[in-house]
Design an enzyme around this catalytic site. Structure first.
Site, short mmCIF file in Angstrom:
data_model
loop_
_atom_site.label_atom_id
_atom_site.label_comp_id
_atom_site.label_asym_id
_atom_site.label_seq_id
_atom_site.Cartn_x
_atom_site.Cartn_y
_atom_site.Cartn_z
N ASN A 51 0.74 -1.28 0.02
CA ASN A 51 0.16 0.29 -0.20
C ASN A 51 1.05 1.47 -0.45
OD1 ASN A 51 0.63 -0.63 2.93
ND2 ASN A 51 -1.05 1.01 3.43
N GLU A 53 0.60 4.76 0.67
CA GLU A 53 -0.30 6.18 1.20
C GLU A 53 -0.44 7.61 0.91
OE1 GLU A 53 -2.42 4.22 5.65
OE2 GLU A 53 -0.82 6.06 5.58
N CYS A 62 -4.05 0.22 -2.56
CA CYS A 62 -4.20 -0.15 -1.68
C CYS A 62 -2.90 -1.66 -2.09
CB CYS A 62 -5.48 -1.58 -2.05
SG CYS A 62 -6.54 0.22 -1.02
N GLU A 64 -2.52 -4.70 -3.08
CA GLU A 64 -3.70 -5.55 -3.64
C GLU A 64 -3.38 -4.73 -5.55
OE1 GLU A 64 -6.07 -6.30 -0.22
OE2 GLU A 64 -5.21 -4.55 -1.01
N CYS A 98 -10.35 -3.19 -4.10
CA CYS A 98 -9.61 -4.35 -4.27
C CYS A 98 -10.40 -5.42 -4.90
CB CYS A 98 -8.75 -4.63 -3.30
SG CYS A 98 -7.75 -3.55 -2.91
#
Length: 154
Positions: A51, A53, A62, A64, A98
Site C-alpha cells: 500500500n 498512502e 492498496c 492488491e 480491491c
C-alpha cells in the site's frame, strides 16, 4: 489452511514471502497500517505490491491493486490467487475496491490473508464479492479482452 498445507505448497510459500517483503516496504505514514499483497497468475508468475498512502487520502492505493498492476505490466491477465499480509492482528480480506479490481482478472480466484498473529484465513473471491460488476452485463456490443489496445491508443 494449516501451516503444513502452506509449507507443502512451494508456490504458496513464494506468495507468502513476496507479500511479507512487500508489507515491509509499505508507505503508510498516516495510518500506520502496512499491507503487502502478492498475486499468482494462472501461468505461475508471482507479483507483489504494497500500500502507498498519500496526504490526499483518495490518492492512496492498496497493495492488491499495486500487485495487479505489476502482474499486468509483466503480461499477466489471469490471476489464480492472492495472498495478503498486514499489520492487523487478524487476517483481513481485501477492501471492496480491491475485490472488484481482482474480479477483472480472476473472478474465481482464491484469497488468502495472514494476520500478524500468524492466523490465516482463506476465501474465494465469489464469497467476498458475490455480485461482481461486469461490463458485459451492462453494455451492449462487442467487448475487447483486458489489455487489448483500442485503435489509435497506446
Amino acid at each position: 489452511m494449516t501451516r503444513y498445507e502452506m509449507e507443502s505448497d512451494t508456490k504458496l510459500a513464494e506468495l507468502r514471502d513476496t507479500a511479507r517483503r512487500a508489507m515491509e516496504r509499505a508507505y503508510s505514514p498516516y495510518s500506520g497500517f502496512c499491507v503487502g499483497a502478492a498475486v499468482e497468475t494462472r501461468e505461475g508468475s508471482v507479483h507483489g505490491g504494497c500500500n502507498v498512502e498519500n496526504a490526499s487520502f483518495s490518492v492512496t492505493i492498496c497493495a492488491e491493486r499495486v500487485a495487479i498492476g505489476a502482474a499486468v505490466t509483466s503480461g499477466g491477465r489471469k490471476l489464480k490467487r492472492v495472498y495478503v499480509c498486514s499489520t492487523s492482528a487478524e487476517p483481513v480480506p481485501p477492501c471492496g475496491v480491491c475485490r472488484q479490481a481482482l474480479s477483472e482478472f480472476g473472478p474465481d480466484l482464491e484469497v488468502i490473508s495472514e494476520g500478524m498473529d500468524g492466523r490465516v484465513r482463506t476465501w474465494t473471491l465469489a464469497d467476498l464479492l458475490p455480485e461482481q460488476f461486469r461490463l458485459e452485463d451492462h453494455v451492449a456490443g462487442p467487448r475487447s479482452e483486458p489489455g487489448a489496445r483500442a485503435e489509435g491508443h497506446s
